[in-house]
Design an enzyme around this catalytic site. Structure first.
Site, PDB file in Angstrom:
ATOM      1  N   GLU A 172       0.828  -1.230   0.000  1.00  0.00           N
ATOM      2  CA  GLU A 172       0.000   0.000   0.000  1.00  0.00           C
ATOM      3  C   GLU A 172       0.855   1.269   0.000  1.00  0.00           C
ATOM      4  O   GLU A 172       0.662   2.155   0.838  1.00  0.00           O
ATOM      5  CB  GLU A 172      -0.975  -0.014   1.182  1.00  0.00           C
ATOM      6  CG  GLU A 172      -1.976  -1.152   1.082  1.00  0.00           C
ATOM      7  CD  GLU A 172      -3.126  -1.078   2.093  1.00  0.00           C
ATOM      8  OE1 GLU A 172      -3.045  -0.296   3.060  1.00  0.00           O
ATOM      9  OE2 GLU A 172      -4.114  -1.817   1.902  1.00  0.00           O
ATOM     10  N   GLU A 291      -5.540  -8.405  -0.486  1.00  0.00           N
ATOM     11  CA  GLU A 291      -6.266  -8.100   0.767  1.00  0.00           C
ATOM     12  C   GLU A 291      -7.720  -7.862   0.399  1.00  0.00           C
ATOM     13  O   GLU A 291      -8.035  -6.943  -0.365  1.00  0.00           O
ATOM     14  CB  GLU A 291      -5.705  -6.852   1.460  1.00  0.00           C
ATOM     15  CG  GLU A 291      -4.396  -7.080   2.160  1.00  0.00           C
ATOM     16  CD  GLU A 291      -3.959  -5.879   3.001  1.00  0.00           C
ATOM     17  OE1 GLU A 291      -4.814  -5.196   3.606  1.00  0.00           O
ATOM     18  OE2 GLU A 291      -2.739  -5.617   3.031  1.00  0.00           O
TER      19      GLU A 291
END
Ligand code: AHR
Length: 498
Positions: A172, A291
């Site tokens: 991320e 995710e």
């Protein structure tokens, strides 16, 4: 209400990569300490791993587990977690404001993964670190011996290399909350140089480059395009992440959220193919949805947690039936894109937004979301077929034309087993599904599993661990090649035929 489903052996989307049923263990909360590892527990093995938890992970057939983060990896110094456990440093984990004891590190996790029969999907730190440390880590893990880092691993008791195959280039990196957050150009350059070094050490690995942290990021789209511009020829997968919640208690919209996920995947494929076209490349970029889950229940409790403690009960969502329905719809969405999504990780696996929960020094139990994940992992292996669906639809606050029926079909050519995964999103009425199965002459129903509950908010807890469990008494019949199945209101269904 009635819906129609046409299933044809010829309508192949793609073969399902077993890694579609992957999961994730991060050094956060009680995922590692108190989750997979609790040395004082009566169920702990000689290495401190909980046998009851390992049995549930094996039951799920988890093929691959992403590790060690997540946000955690962006500040992680992997050398802290190898070598004699006694000398390991205690560190501040800035990602989660907790204390990391480093009792469990790369080698211990590799051992745990081996015990549960899963591959490790390793992540390298591209937050506070860069290409040099990633190169050292892969040499430590994957190089057979005869060099400083590989011989260090051998001196730590691991003679054979771990041979980790799938690696994440950071986590991320587009998010301002990330330790070492970067612009797309900064990250793209670093990821490229890291990828080159890692593949020079071990050309057999596959690399996942970070896409956006979610579709709602302001840089979504342009982030993917820029990062791929830098890295296209050197990486194998682009990542996607998403979490959904029912914060406004609007269940009709909540159970339709997978439509957004579907759109998200379509958009990311479009960007990948745009870069491919620009580069006149023959290579097709694949996706790693590494995710995904429901995450929102624990937000308020987390704000109360004390900082700098070891293994605080962080992001411990206790899941409901409606959450399991959303998870089921998300799995169906992944199967619909089996041609491009090759890896996916439900985030996470134990305690932290996990299908498995544990009580410290107590029992382990299966959350509601355990079941759709279990069924998909057990029966969703083979080729994903594209079902043609005609379904009643509804409008809600966030979406229009939401089909009540959500479905994916998987055919296992080897065993000739056909599995229909189906959700009835309707909150009030059963749905009768009629399906012409003439291409499967002579088939019979093996079982029709149903996950349902009169209360959409019903959950499993330490004191009532079996409150929401599937039953095999689904109402379906197969006559003259026509399958007729009744899907109860708000239910997850698995119809297996042979
Ligand atoms: O899974 C929990 C967290 O969610 C991960 O650490 C991070 O990557 C994401 O924001």
């Amino acid at each position: 209400n009635k819906a129609e489903l046409v299933v044809d052996k010829a309508f192949v989307i793609g073969s399902v990569d077993s890694r579609l049923y992957g999961s994730f263990i991060e050094h956060v909360g009680r995922a590692v300490y108190g989750g997979i590892y609790e040395p004082g527990h009566p169920e702990a093995d000689e290495q401190g791993f909980r046998k009851d938890v390992m049995a549930m992970v094996r039951e799920l057939g988890v093929p691959i587990v992403r590790y060690p983060g997540g946000n955690f990896v962006s500040g992680y110094e992997w050398e802290d977690g190898v070598g004699p456990v006694d000398g390991r440093k205690r560190r501040l984990d800035l990602a989660w404001a907790a204390l990391e004891t480093n009792e469990v590190g790369t080698n211990e996790f590799a051992e745990w993964a081996r015990k549960v029969g899963a591959e490790v999907m390793m992540a390298v730190n591209l937050g506070t670190r860069g290409p040099a440390d990633a190169r050292n880590l892969i040499e430590y893990c994957n190089h057979p011996g005869g060099t400083y880092w590989s011989d260090l691993r051998r001196s730590h008791g691991y003679e054979a290399p771990h041979k980790f195959k799938t690696w994440c280039l950071g986590n991320e990196m587009d998010g301002p909350w990330q330790i070492g957050h970067k612009t797309a150009d900064e990250y793209g350059r670093t990821a490229l140089e890291t990828a080159k070094l890692m593949k020079w050490v071990d050309p057999s690995i596959e690399l996942v480059v970070c896409g956006s942290s979610m579709r709602d990021m302001p840089t979504f789209g342009s982030w993917e395009a820029t990062v791929l511009d830098h890295t296209y020829d050197h990486v194998d997968y682009l990542s996607l992440h998403t979490y959904y919640g029912n914060r406004k208690d609007d269940t009709a919209s909540f159970v339709a959220k997978s439509l957004e996920m579907d759109d998200y995947i379509h958009s990311v494929i479009a960007v990948c193919d745009f870069v491919k076209a620009k580069k006149r490349s023959k290579k097709q970029m694949m996706l790693s949805f590494d995710e995904w889950n429901v995450w929102y229940h624990s937000a308020a409790a987390d704000r109360q947690l004390e900082r700098w403690t070891i293994a605080p009960p962080q992001i411990e969502d206790i899941y409901t039936l409606e959450d399991a329905i959303v998870v089921g719809c998300m799995i169906i969405t992944l199967l619909k894109h089996a041609d491009r999504v090759r890896v996916a990780c439900i985030a996470q696996l134990v305690n932290v937004i996990g299908p498995i929960m544990t009580a410290n020094n107590g029992i382990a139990w299966r959350q509601t979301i355990f079941y759709p994940y279990l069924h998909a992992s057990l029966y969703g292996r083979g080729v994903s077929l594209k079902p043609i669906i005609r379904s009643p639809k509804y409008d809600c606050k966030e979406f229009t034309d939401v089909p009540c029926l959500e479905s994916a079909v998987v055919y296992d050519e080897a065993s000739e087993l056909l599995t229909i995964f189906a959700v009835n999103r309707d909150l009030a009425a059963d749905l009768v599904v009629e399906s012409d199965l003439r291409h499967f002459a002579g088939y019979r129903i093996v079982e029709h599993l149903v996950l349902e509950n009169p209360d959409p908010k019903a959950k499993n807890t330490a004191t009532q661990p079996l409150n929401v469990t599937p039953h095999a008494g689904g109402d379906s019949e197969l006559r003259d090649g026509c399958l007729r199945a009744r899907l109860p209101k708000l239910s997850w269904n698995v119809i297996r035929l042979t």
